[in-house]
Every structure is written in C-alpha cells, then in structure tokens.
Design an enzyme around this catalytic site. Structure first.
Site, PDB file in Angstrom:
ATOM      1  N   CYS A 121      37.107 -12.098 -57.059  1.00 41.45           N
ATOM      2  CA  CYS A 121      36.711 -13.263 -57.336  1.00 41.45           C
ATOM      3  C   CYS A 121      38.471 -13.687 -57.478  1.00 41.45           C
ATOM      4  O   CYS A 121      38.371 -15.308 -58.415  1.00 41.45           O
ATOM      5  CB  CYS A 121      35.858 -12.657 -58.730  1.00 41.45           C
ATOM      6  N   HIS A 257      37.417 -19.135 -62.787  1.00 44.23           N
ATOM      7  CA  HIS A 257      36.458 -18.719 -62.282  1.00 44.23           C
ATOM      8  C   HIS A 257      34.836 -18.880 -62.424  1.00 44.23           C
ATOM      9  O   HIS A 257      34.252 -18.965 -63.791  1.00 44.23           O
ATOM     10  CB  HIS A 257      36.796 -17.011 -62.188  1.00 44.23           C
ATOM     11  N   ASN A 288      27.555 -17.234 -58.302  1.00 52.20           N
ATOM     12  CA  ASN A 288      29.008 -17.056 -58.740  1.00 52.20           C
ATOM     13  C   ASN A 288      29.175 -17.097 -57.475  1.00 52.20           C
ATOM     14  O   ASN A 288      28.727 -15.913 -55.761  1.00 52.20           O
ATOM     15  CB  ASN A 288      29.291 -15.834 -59.792  1.00 52.20           C
TER      16      ASN A 288
HETATM   17  O1  UT7 Z   1      32.087 -12.455 -60.503  1.00 47.60           O
HETATM   18  C1  UT7 Z   1      33.320 -11.483 -60.953  1.00 47.60           C
HETATM   19  C2  UT7 Z   1      33.042 -10.964 -62.924  1.00 47.60           C
HETATM   20  N1  UT7 Z   1      31.870 -11.086 -63.012  1.00 47.60           N
HETATM   21  C3  UT7 Z   1      31.380 -11.472 -63.924  1.00 47.60           C
HETATM   22  O2  UT7 Z   1      32.494 -12.062 -65.148  1.00 47.60           O
HETATM   23  C4  UT7 Z   1      30.241 -10.990 -64.791  1.00 47.60           C
HETATM   24  C5  UT7 Z   1      29.777 -10.992 -66.003  1.00 47.60           C
HETATM   25  N2  UT7 Z   1      28.382 -10.147 -66.140  1.00 47.60           N
HETATM   26  C6  UT7 Z   1      27.139 -10.548 -67.001  1.00 47.60           C
HETATM   27  O3  UT7 Z   1      28.028 -12.194 -66.250  1.00 47.60           O
HETATM   28  C7  UT7 Z   1      26.142 -10.700 -67.653  1.00 47.60           C
HETATM   29  O4  UT7 Z   1      26.763  -9.220 -67.693  1.00 47.60           O
HETATM   30  C8  UT7 Z   1      25.005 -10.217 -66.759  1.00 47.60           C
HETATM   31  C9  UT7 Z   1      24.565 -12.664 -66.550  1.00 47.60           C
HETATM   32  C10 UT7 Z   1      25.139 -10.281 -65.433  1.00 47.60           C
HETATM   33  C11 UT7 Z   1      24.048  -9.867 -67.587  1.00 47.60           C
HETATM   34  O5  UT7 Z   1      23.753  -9.631 -68.519  1.00 47.60           O
HETATM   35  P1  UT7 Z   1      23.741  -9.372 -70.038  1.00 47.60           P
HETATM   36  O6  UT7 Z   1      24.023 -10.879 -70.930  1.00 47.60           O
HETATM   37  O7  UT7 Z   1      25.100  -8.408 -70.629  1.00 47.60           O
HETATM   38  O8  UT7 Z   1      23.038  -8.572 -69.921  1.00 47.60           O
HETATM   39  P2  UT7 Z   1      22.964  -6.650 -69.651  1.00 47.60           P
HETATM   40  O9  UT7 Z   1      22.897  -6.311 -68.538  1.00 47.60           O
HETATM   41  O10 UT7 Z   1      23.301  -6.814 -71.013  1.00 47.60           O
HETATM   42  O11 UT7 Z   1      20.828  -6.555 -70.442  1.00 47.60           O
HETATM   43  C12 UT7 Z   1      19.837  -6.918 -71.126  1.00 47.60           C
HETATM   44  C13 UT7 Z   1      18.674  -7.106 -70.970  1.00 47.60           C
HETATM   45  C14 UT7 Z   1      18.622  -5.625 -71.200  1.00 47.60           C
HETATM   46  O12 UT7 Z   1      16.992  -5.770 -71.831  1.00 47.60           O
HETATM   47  P3  UT7 Z   1      17.526  -4.034 -73.179  1.00 47.60           P
HETATM   48  O13 UT7 Z   1      18.005  -3.673 -72.905  1.00 47.60           O
HETATM   49  O14 UT7 Z   1      18.124  -5.374 -73.956  1.00 47.60           O
HETATM   50  O15 UT7 Z   1      16.017  -4.579 -73.102  1.00 47.60           O
HETATM   51  C15 UT7 Z   1      18.173  -5.651 -69.048  1.00 47.60           C
HETATM   52  O16 UT7 Z   1      17.570  -4.168 -68.913  1.00 47.60           O
HETATM   53  O17 UT7 Z   1      18.446  -7.697 -70.302  1.00 47.60           O
HETATM   54  C16 UT7 Z   1      18.034  -6.441 -69.717  1.00 47.60           C
HETATM   55  N3  UT7 Z   1      18.158  -6.925 -68.075  1.00 47.60           N
HETATM   56  C17 UT7 Z   1      17.394  -8.499 -66.921  1.00 47.60           C
HETATM   57  N4  UT7 Z   1      16.256  -9.488 -67.740  1.00 47.60           N
HETATM   58  C18 UT7 Z   1      15.337  -9.962 -66.757  1.00 47.60           C
HETATM   59  C19 UT7 Z   1      19.444  -7.273 -67.062  1.00 47.60           C
HETATM   60  N5  UT7 Z   1      18.971  -7.405 -65.662  1.00 47.60           N
HETATM   61  C20 UT7 Z   1      18.361  -8.304 -66.327  1.00 47.60           C
HETATM   62  C21 UT7 Z   1      17.504  -9.658 -65.361  1.00 47.60           C
HETATM   63  N6  UT7 Z   1      16.405 -10.256 -66.225  1.00 47.60           N
HETATM   64  N7  UT7 Z   1      18.226  -9.591 -64.598  1.00 47.60           N
END
Ligand code: UT7
Length: 332
Positions: A121, A257, A288
C-alpha cells in the site's frame, strides 16, 4: 572513471494525474453473506459503502495503460517523452518480467527504463520519491509512476478481515522537471518486526509441495494494523510537513492511503489538521486499492475541484511490511 557530468532539474513536480476505476460497482450487500456481516457494520468500522471489482478484461496492464494515458494527457506530454516507468503493485501474478515493461511498450515508450516495485500500500509514495530523485539527479527527465492492483485475484471472499476491504483499480502520475519545488522530502521507513501483520497466507512452494491448487490469499491482523496506522502514521505525516517547511495551517489537502475511514479521521485529529484542509475520502466508493489508492483519491479530488492546481497536499501511504512513505506535493 571519467564520469560525464549529468545535469538534473532544479526541482521535480507532479505534472499530471490519471485514474482507472473498474466498471463493476460492488455494494456491501454483495459481500456480506459470505462473511456473515452487515452493511451497517462495514460502514461503521471502515466507511466503505461500495468498491470496484475488475472484470477479466480489466487486467493490471489494461487498467495501468488507461490511468497512464489520462495522466499523460493531463500533463500535456506524449508517451515518448517518458524515460522511466515505475509500477507499484503486489497483485501482478507473473513473477517475471516486470509488468512495467509491457505497459511502457503498449504506451509507445519502448526505450524507457521500466521496472516494478513491491511496497504494497506504500508503493505509490515510494515511486513518487524515486521519480523525484531521478528527475533531480538527471537519470530520467520524466517518470511515469503507476499504482495498480487487482486484489480480488488474491482475496479470500470468505475471510471476514479482508473480503469487504480490498478492491481493484489503477492510478498514475507523471513526474517531471520544475523551476519550483513540487515534491517535498520523503519520510519513509519500515517496521519489519511487524512483517507478519499483512501478508500472503502461504509461500507458493508450500502450495505446490502440498499439491493443493489453491491460490494463496491476503491475510491481515486488522486491529494491530489499525492501531499502528492511527498513531505512528500521524507522526510520519507531521515529519513530512516539517521537512517540507510548512505547518498544518498551510496545508490545503490531505490524501492518505485509503485503508479505513476511521484511520483517516484519527490521523487528521492527531495531526490537528484545521477544518480548512480538504480530506480525501475515496474509500467510501472505492474500497482499499493498496498501491492505487492515493492516486485514485487525488484524481477524484482534482476532478471534483476539492484539490486545485497549486494546492499543497500531504500524501501518506502505509501497509504490508510494515512499509510507509509520506511527502508533501503540489497539486498539478
Ligand atoms: O491497506 C493496508 C493497511 N490496512 C489497514 O490499515 C487496515 C487496518 N484495519 C482495519 O481497517 C480494521 O481493523 C478492520 C476494518 C479490518 C476491522 O475493524 P476492527 O474494528 O479492527 O474490528 P475487529 O477485528 O477488532 O473486530 C471487532 C468485532 C469482533 O467481534 P467481538 O469480538 O467484538 O464480538 C469481530 O468478531 O467485529 C467482529 N467482526 C466482524 N463483524 C462483522 C470482525 N470482522 C467482521 C465482519 N463483519 N467482517
């Protein structure tokens, strides 16, 4: 050695920007079933409403050439005047040769040096830095920098952490000589201790050894990347402003980005960007697109008039590696 003195340009600048967005628009409703998600969750956590997925005809080469032609036209330059083509990508599926050579040939600039770079990226900002240095050192007069991805080729549509984020597209910029500084000093680096946070699931040799004809996919520890990007990258952005000799008040546009809308907002808050700064939010409609995300976002701002010719813009790119690069540029 009797070195022939080569005269570079006093400064380098971006002379034109171009974009190619795949035709097919994919709303959140199309990706949620396979990952047990919802439109509401995706919008809240990432800001993405829809993205573009490439068709088989919209290859890395086809999208790159389309974006490059638009950038050349905006710069008022013929392809034959380009003497180096740099392509930033991680989704060109042929290990060799570099796709940059085929792109240079199709554009009609066969004599240009052409090579690919792999900085995920962060690739486009790495390319802009290389191009600026080449133009000022005299090893190239005009450089075409392309950021292009077909991430859907390496996307596991059932992976909750990546399937709704990544998408396809291409952006390009022509970098050339300028009488005034148009590309500020780069602030770049990497954090290899976190090498594993975004990567290909498997080494190709392991796939072959296991006799399993399944393409390795992208995998990401999203939350760790999110925390790193939101805090460490604001410092990098501030350093790029410092090295360009400007303060946040003097900035017109912020083009980070397009990884996650919440990361964009967190960086802007930490850097205390004033409300007058226009912020790129292409991610809402484009997802992205890794190396393509910054030129695509900048192209949209120019098209919509939120970035005007002569404006000062901060570019900041980060991703797998973890590699990053930032610089202040003048909008062409
Ligand atoms: O381009 C290269 C660089 N990349 C980035 O900068 C990406 C950086 N990361 C992100 O953008 C975020 O981490 C994501 C958007 C990918 C995920 O968001 P998050 O707020 O970090 O979610 P998480 O993985 O901490 O998960 C939070 C909750 C979990 O549930 P509990 O444990 O709180 O009950 C997950 O199980 O959301 C749940 N979850 C989902 N729910 C619905 C995780 N993925 C999903 C999903 N749909 N796709």
């Amino acid at each position: 050695m009797a070195i022939l003195e080569i005269q570079g340009a006093p400064h380098a600048a971006i002379l034109g920007v171009g974009a190619y967005r795949p035709v097919r628009i994919v709303p959140n409703s199309e990706v949620i079933e396979a990952i047990d998600s919802s439109d509401e969750w995706i919008q809240q956590r990432s800001g993405i409403k829809e993205r573009r997925f490439a068709s088989p005809e919209e290859s890395i080469q086809m999208m790159s050439v389309a974006a490059a032609r638009e950038a050349l036209e905006a710069a008022g330059i013929d392809a034959r005047q380009i003497d180096c083509v740099v392509v930033a990508t991680v989704s060109h599926m042929m290990q060799t040769p570099a796709i940059a050579t085929a792109i240079a040939h199709e554009l009609g600039t066969d004599e240009a040096a052409a090579f690919d770079i792999s900085a995920a990226c962060a690739g486009f900002c790495h390319g802009i830095s290389l191009a600026s240095d080449m133009v000022r050192a005299g090893s190239a007069k005009r450089v075409l920098v392309i950021g292009v991805e077909r991430l859907t080729d390496i996307l596991d549509r059932t992976d909750r952490g990546t399937a709704f984020i990544f998408a396809d597209g291409a952006g390009a910029a022509v970098v050339g000589p300028s009488d005034t500084p148009g590309i500020g000093p780069v602030v770049w680096g990497s954090d290899g201790e976190q090498y594993d946070l975004i990567r290909q699931t498997e080494d190709w040799r392991d796939v072959i050894a296991a006799d399993r004809p399944v393409m390795p996919a992208l995998t990401m520890q999203g939350n760790a990347v999110f925390r790193w990007a939101s805090f460490a990258m604001a410092k990098v952005g501030q350093e790029a402003l410092d090295r360009a000799g400007i303060t946040a008040d003097q900035l017109d546009c912020f083009v980070p980005h397009q990884a996650n809308m919440r990361i964009i907002d967190a960086m802007a808050r930490t850097m205390k960007l004033p409300d007058t700064v226009q912020i790129a939010r292409d991610i809402a409609h484009q997802g992205n697109t890794s190396a393509a995300s910054i030129p695509l976002a900048l192209a949209r701002m120019i098209e919509e008039g939120t970035a005007k010719s002569g404006d000062t813009a901060l570019l900041i790119a980060f991703g797998a590696g973890l590699a990053y690069a930032a610089q202040v540029v003048t909008v062409p």
